[in-house]
Design a protein around this motif. Structure first.
Motif, short mmCIF file in Angstrom:
data_model
loop_
_atom_site.label_atom_id
_atom_site.label_comp_id
_atom_site.label_asym_id
_atom_site.label_seq_id
_atom_site.Cartn_x
_atom_site.Cartn_y
_atom_site.Cartn_z
N ALA A 171 0.81 -1.06 -0.11
CA ALA A 171 0.00 -0.18 -0.12
C ALA A 171 0.75 1.21 0.14
O ALA A 171 2.25 1.18 0.36
CB ALA A 171 -0.86 -0.21 1.33
N LYS A 172 0.14 2.44 -0.35
CA LYS A 172 0.78 3.78 -0.58
C LYS A 172 -0.22 4.48 0.06
O LYS A 172 -1.57 4.21 0.16
CB LYS A 172 1.41 4.10 -1.65
N PRO A 173 0.06 5.82 0.66
CA PRO A 173 -0.81 6.79 1.00
C PRO A 173 -1.88 7.02 -0.02
O PRO A 173 -1.61 7.08 -1.42
CB PRO A 173 -0.28 8.02 1.13
N GLY A 174 -3.33 6.99 0.55
CA GLY A 174 -4.43 6.92 -0.30
C GLY A 174 -4.98 5.45 -0.78
O GLY A 174 -6.25 5.49 -1.27
N ALA A 175 -4.35 4.51 -0.30
CA ALA A 175 -4.79 3.33 -0.50
C ALA A 175 -5.89 2.88 0.34
O ALA A 175 -6.07 3.56 1.30
CB ALA A 175 -3.61 2.04 -0.54
#
Length: 382
Positions: free
Chosen positions: A91-95
């Motif tokens: 995951a990354k920010p916004g996921a």
């Protein structure tokens, strides 16, 4: 030897070949932090520094991989360290992530307080409602459905195969926290999951003497991402901790059979007790997901939760009166434990959608004589 040895054979032998130098039948604890190289870059069997790889940890990881039927396994310093590494790998920010509506409090704390500021979006969903699971997945945004089955502490059972079919059709991974069931009772990868997570502190270790975690992946590409992040983040299992969990795995099958035997007897006793209003145990025919549990689990495990009819204070008082059950957090050891989730393991979810009933007691049913456990509960619930 058959092409695929049985579970106990794998538990005893996978990752545990006799030491070539001494003939020791149990893998040694390799406490070295660094390893001599045969010339610059000439690594012996791939070992250079113990954060990256350690022979004792490798033995544990090979055993876990064999037991879960996966592509590769990874051992960590704790279950939450395993979760953290996995989330950063996918995951990354916004996921977006779909969570169980009654997830373990520590996992919820990680997602809601550590990852929410980082930008991870989550939705708690009743995973026994497949329509709700499908509706919660956001194609292109949802990276995974996080499945905990049975859940802690309400013992809900999610249909892993059905959730995997839904999630994969919408482009999401399926991650299964298999801590309560253990590899012996449940095989999530065979049911379609992409990753299995364990707090090896619990049934895998089995003796309340080690803290650890693990991931086993079905896919080699995902395994490479996890390996990179494990090395980069560094929350690996130390060699002594890895050795203790490996030792525990060798007796996992026989322990889980006894845990299940005892828990079935305790659950049956509690269903007849006038002071108990509800019992949560997948092995009971009255359990809402009993048929799902019967289909995807070998047996039903050692965890039992129940509600005390007289309310919260009566539940707290009962926890303080036991003498065979020890009042303590954690679970999965040879000894029986009792706790009040609302004030102990799940205090962090108070006031949220994941708050547990205040009159709830959770039992980790150990390996003592079942008659002694029942007698202890009988006097505590007086």
């Amino acid at each position: 030897m058959t092409d695929r040895p049985g579970f106990s054979t794998r538990a005893i032998h996978a990752g545990s070949t006799p030491d070539p130098t001494t003939g020791a039948v149990i893998p040694p604890i390799v406490a070295s932090s660094t390893f001599a190289q045969d010339g610059v870059g000439g690594l012996r069997n791939g070992y250079e520094y113990s954060r990256s790889a350690n022979p004792t940890r490798t033995a544990l990881e090979e055993c876990l991989t064999a037991l879960e039927g996966g592509s590769r396994g990874f051992a960590f310093a704790s279950g939450l360290a395993a979760e953290d590494t996995l989330i950063r790998s996918i995951a990354k920010p916004g996921a977006h992530l779909v969570l169980p509506h009654d997830a373990y409090g520590g996992s919820f704390r990680l997602f809601s307080r550590a990852y929410a500021p980082w930008g991870l979006l989550t939705d708690p969903v009743d995973l026994t409602d497949l329509a709700a699971v499908e509706a919660a997945i956001r194609p292109g945004e949802t990276v995974a459905v996080w499945v905990e089955t049975p859940t802690n502490p309400l013992m809900s059972v999610a249909d892993i195969s059905a959730i995997a079919e839904i999630a994969h059709a919408l482009g999401a991974l399926v991650i299964v926290d298999n801590t309560f069931a253990s590899p012996y009772l449940q095989q999530p990868l065979a049911l379609g999951a992409d990753v299995v997570m364990h707090s090896t502190t619990k049934y895998c270790g089995g003796h309340s003497d080690v803290v650890g975690g693990a991931l086993v992946t079905a896919d080699e590409t995902l395994a490479e991402k996890v390996q990179f992040h494990q090395n980069a983040l560094g929350a690996v299992a130390g060699p002594f901790d890895a050795w203790l969990v490996l030792r525990g795995l060798k007796t996992l099958a026989v322990r889980m059979e006894r845990h299940s035997d005892n828990a079935e007897k305790v659950a049956a006793y509690l269903t007849e007790h006038p002071g108990v209003s509800e019992v949560y145990y997948p092995g009971l025919e009255s359990h809402a997901q009993h048929d799902v549990a019967k289909r995807q689990m070998r047996r039903f495990g050692g965890m039992v939760s129940f509600r005390v009819r007289a309310g919260e204070q009566a539940a707290v008082d009962a926890c303080g009166r036991t003498t065979v059950f020890t009042l303590a957090e954690s679970l999965g050891g040879v000894e029986s434990l009792i706790e009040h989730p609302g004030r102990m393991t799940h205090a962090s979810v108070a006031g949220t959608a994941l708050e547990v009933p205040s009159d709830l007691i959770r039992l980790s049913v150990g390996l003592e004589d079942a008659e002694d456990l029942i007698a202890d509960l009988d006097q505590a619930l007086c």
